[in-house]
Scaffold this active site. Structure first.
Site, PDB file in Angstrom:
ATOM      1  N   LYS A 336       0.855  -1.190   0.000  1.00 61.94           N
ATOM      2  CA  LYS A 336       0.000   0.000   0.000  1.00 61.94           C
ATOM      3  C   LYS A 336       0.887   1.234   0.000  1.00 61.94           C
ATOM      4  CE  LYS A 336      -3.860   0.325   2.354  1.00 61.94           C
ATOM      5  NZ  LYS A 336      -4.836   0.729   1.320  1.00 61.94           N
ATOM      6  N   GLU A 379       0.760  -9.316   3.573  1.00 59.38           N
ATOM      7  CA  GLU A 379       0.658 -10.587   2.871  1.00 59.38           C
ATOM      8  C   GLU A 379      -0.290 -10.401   1.690  1.00 59.38           C
ATOM      9  OE1 GLU A 379      -1.702 -13.818   4.501  1.00 59.38           O
ATOM     10  OE2 GLU A 379      -2.404 -12.490   6.109  1.00 59.38           O
ATOM     11  N   TYR A 380      -0.068 -11.161   0.636  1.00 55.93           N
ATOM     12  CA  TYR A 380      -0.872 -11.023  -0.578  1.00 55.93           C
ATOM     13  C   TYR A 380      -1.986 -12.061  -0.589  1.00 55.93           C
ATOM     14  CZ  TYR A 380      -2.149 -11.130  -5.532  1.00 55.93           C
ATOM     15  OH  TYR A 380      -2.845 -11.098  -6.709  1.00 55.93           O
ATOM     16  N   ASP A 430     -14.431   0.148   9.524  1.00 54.53           N
ATOM     17  CA  ASP A 430     -14.820   0.245   8.111  1.00 54.53           C
ATOM     18  C   ASP A 430     -14.974  -1.153   7.500  1.00 54.53           C
ATOM     19  OD1 ASP A 430     -15.480   1.859   5.859  1.00 54.53           O
ATOM     20  OD2 ASP A 430     -13.534   1.398   4.994  1.00 54.53           O
ATOM     21  N   ILE A 431     -15.795  -1.989   8.113  1.00 56.31           N
ATOM     22  CA  ILE A 431     -16.051  -3.318   7.557  1.00 56.31           C
ATOM     23  C   ILE A 431     -16.943  -3.178   6.322  1.00 56.31           C
ATOM     24  CG2 ILE A 431     -17.234  -5.525   7.983  1.00 56.31           C
ATOM     25  CD1 ILE A 431     -14.566  -5.335   9.344  1.00 56.31           C
ATOM     26  N   LYS A 432     -16.447  -3.625   5.189  1.00 53.99           N
ATOM     27  CA  LYS A 432     -17.201  -3.610   3.932  1.00 53.99           C
ATOM     28  C   LYS A 432     -16.565  -4.622   2.988  1.00 53.99           C
ATOM     29  CE  LYS A 432     -14.494   0.370   2.266  1.00 53.99           C
ATOM     30  NZ  LYS A 432     -14.567   1.767   1.814  1.00 53.99           N
ATOM     31  N   ASN A 435     -12.901  -4.438   1.941  1.00 45.56           N
ATOM     32  CA  ASN A 435     -11.910  -4.659   2.994  1.00 45.56           C
ATOM     33  C   ASN A 435     -11.898  -6.097   3.490  1.00 45.56           C
ATOM     34  OD1 ASN A 435     -10.724  -2.135   3.084  1.00 45.56           O
ATOM     35  ND2 ASN A 435     -12.151  -1.326   4.591  1.00 45.56           N
TER      36      ASN A 435
END
Length: 562
Positions: A336, A379-380, A430-432, A435
């Site tokens: 990020k 981690e990816y 911000d749970i959506k 995410n």
């Protein structure tokens, strides 16, 4: 003044030569687990002063030494080296890696131990202290840790068993484990003992260290243990000689003290200010030292993302763009890149906290870069976010009802852990769908809990656990329906939440809300139960919403009926 400098240089050379007399031979084999330096660790000036940024270099270089100690412990049953041998092994290791400045790491202080407790004895003592039953339980919990081929669940179970065993080891020591250094010795001894139980499997030894290495709290510079200096006869002799020379030096000082009288008080004060400023600069140079995370160089993150090429872009949020990165080892990571104008230093507390919080349903932070481009490295998760599967370009690939239920349970586990973790209870904020990331097995992992937790502290109405429960209820509804929260493309836009409430309150058909792509392949009873749970989560009154523990238990009970 020059005469005094030459004399003190003579003292230093005398003591160093005394240490090199009659050196013993190192018994560690560094070939099986070679150290590969990277980033800021290579070609560092040999005379560079130790800074906190060297922590990551020393930390990663120490692991292969411990792996070599595992092979030695498998044969000799001894865990730590005596001080003389530790000094020789440290010098040999530095000689092998001459392109890397490891001189300030002082490995000898970690691989030898003068702490007087059973942890510092040998493998058999550690096993006896734990007991056969607990030791076998630890091995059983960690048996599937093959390097590059173990799941997060396996590592999580191993970590929990390791921590319990470490606590039992400390308690069984009869109160002889004192201070952080004593606890670190026990942690090291337990790790070496565990890994040596199957030293013939190189992949398992590497996997064990990969999973448990962060459980050992190292600190640089290493802390001295009481009595450690007196355990070396050579060092004791050096001290006696040094004391004699100091007495001579004091006599010489009296002879030359007149030269020192010419140094003005102002010059001395200026020198003190310079030393203080330098100390403060070093202390503030890396505020993330609390995290123990790997420090990626600007060159590493740039090369990994092909210099942040648009072809590497995999997502974008309010706080920055997310890129896929490929490290020299071939490992894929998510990077990020924080938006311009924002600094990672503003998130120090949250990043340090989340570095210590590991859970299979939370995206793991691997490291950061705070030089040039401000980046966080995670981690990816190869299958992207949940929004792509339910609403986006992967809609053609249908997630089955069983998979959706597993995803819901995974999110609930992650949120429950955040809300109840022993270090600090925290809300996500911000749970959506975007995410919620999915790994190769379509297991859910919650992302961005660090940065949004920081933001929620400034926005109290978003930072509550009850708000997390509400948003989780919305995600549940979207898993059931495969629809947006409000579909503005419809001729009669309606809130998904209101539609679900009406069906439950008026006794309507719950199955009318089912995602048509499921094609009826779901259990009606469990579907209705999950829908009712989602409606409870989105109740207008915060007090009437269940907590995540209740929700998780309800979903797990529902899964048992499938």
């Amino acid at each position: 003044m020059a005469d005094s400098h030459i004399f003190f240089l003579f003292i230093l050379i005398s003591i160093c030569n005394l240490h090199n007399i009659n050196s013993s031979t190192c018994t560690l084999d560094f070939k099986q687990f070679p150290y590969e330096a990277g980033g800021e660790c290579i070609d560092t000036a040999k005379d560079s002063k130790p800074t906190r940024s060297m922590y990551s270099c020393c930390h990663s270089a120490l692991q292969p030494i411990y792996q070599a100690m595992v092979m030695r412990a498998n044969l000799s049953r001894f865990i730590f080296l005596d001080p003389t041998q530790a000094q020789d092994c440290s010098a040999m290791y530095q000689g092998i890696h001459n392109r890397t400045n490891l001189s300030n790491c002082r490995f000898q202080d970690f691989i030898s131990s003068s702490t007087t407790n059973a942890c510092s004895s040998d493998v058999n003592s550690v096993m006896d202290l734990l007991g056969i039953e607990r030791y076998d339980d630890l091995r059983s919990s960690c048996r599937d840790l093959l390097m590059g081929n173990y799941s997060d669940d396996v590592c999580f179970n191993c970590v929990i068993s390791y921590r319990r065993s470490l606590q039992a080891l400390e308690e069984g020591n009869g109160g002889k484990v004192e201070g952080s250094n004593g606890r670190r010795v026990c942690a090291e001894a337990l790790l070496v003992t565990l890994a040596s139980s199957d030293a013939g499997s190189r992949s398992w030894v590497q996997g064990t260290f990969s999973c448990l290495w962060d459980e050992i709290e190292f600190s640089w510079p290493p802390q001295k243990t009481k009595g450690s200096l007196l355990r070396s006869k050579k060092l004791l002799a050096a001290i006696l000689i040094a004391l004699s020379l100091v007495i001579i030096a004091l006599i010489l000082y009296k002879i030359t003290r007149k030269r020192l009288q010419y140094a003005s008080q102002k010059e001395i004060e200026n020198l003190s200010v310079m030393v203080l400023q330098k100390t403060l600069e070093d202390d503030s140079a890396n505020p993330f030292s609390c995290s123990g995370l790997y420090i990626f160089s600007r060159d590493e993150v740039s090369r990994a993302t092909d210099y942040f090429d648009s072809s590497s872009l995999i997502g974008e949020g309010n706080l920055g763009k997310m890129y896929i990165g490929i490290m020299p080892s071939g490992m894929r990571v998510a990077i990020k890149r924080i938006n311009e104008g924002m600094k990672l230093h503003g998130f120090v507390g949250e990043i340090c906290m989340m570095a210590k919080i590991r859970h299979p349903n939370l995206v793991t932070i691997l490291g950061y870069c705070d030089k040039g481009d401000q980046c966080l490295v995670y981690e990816y998760c190869v299958n992207g976010d949940l929004a792509r599967w339910l609403l986006g370009d992967q809609r053609a690939q249908v997630i089955t009802w069983e998979q959706r239920l597993q995803i819901a349970i995974g999110i609930a586990r992650g949120l429950w852990f955040l809300h109840n973790n022993p270090l600090e209870k925290m809300a996500h904020g911000d749970i959506k769908l975007t995410n919620i990331l999915l790994n190769e097995r379509l297991e859910a992992k919650i992302s961005d809990s660090v940065l949004w937790n920081h933001k929620s502290k400034k926005m109290n109405e978003l930072g509550t656990m009850a708000n997390d429960v509400f948003n989780f209820g919305v995600v549940l509804l979207q898993l059931l329906t495969g629809r947006k929260r409000i579909d503005l493309s419809s001729s009669k836009p309606q809130s998904l939440i209101n539609e679900a409430r009406n069906i439950v309150s008026k006794g309507g058909s719950a199955y009318s809300m089912a995602d048509p792509r499921l094609n009826g392949a779901y259990d009606p009873t469990t579907f209705q139960t999950v829908l009712l749970t989602a409606v409870l989560c989105t109740t207008a009154s915060e007090r009437e919403r269940p907590n995540m523990e209740v929700i998780l238990r309800k979903l797990q009970d529902t899964e048992a009926l499938v």
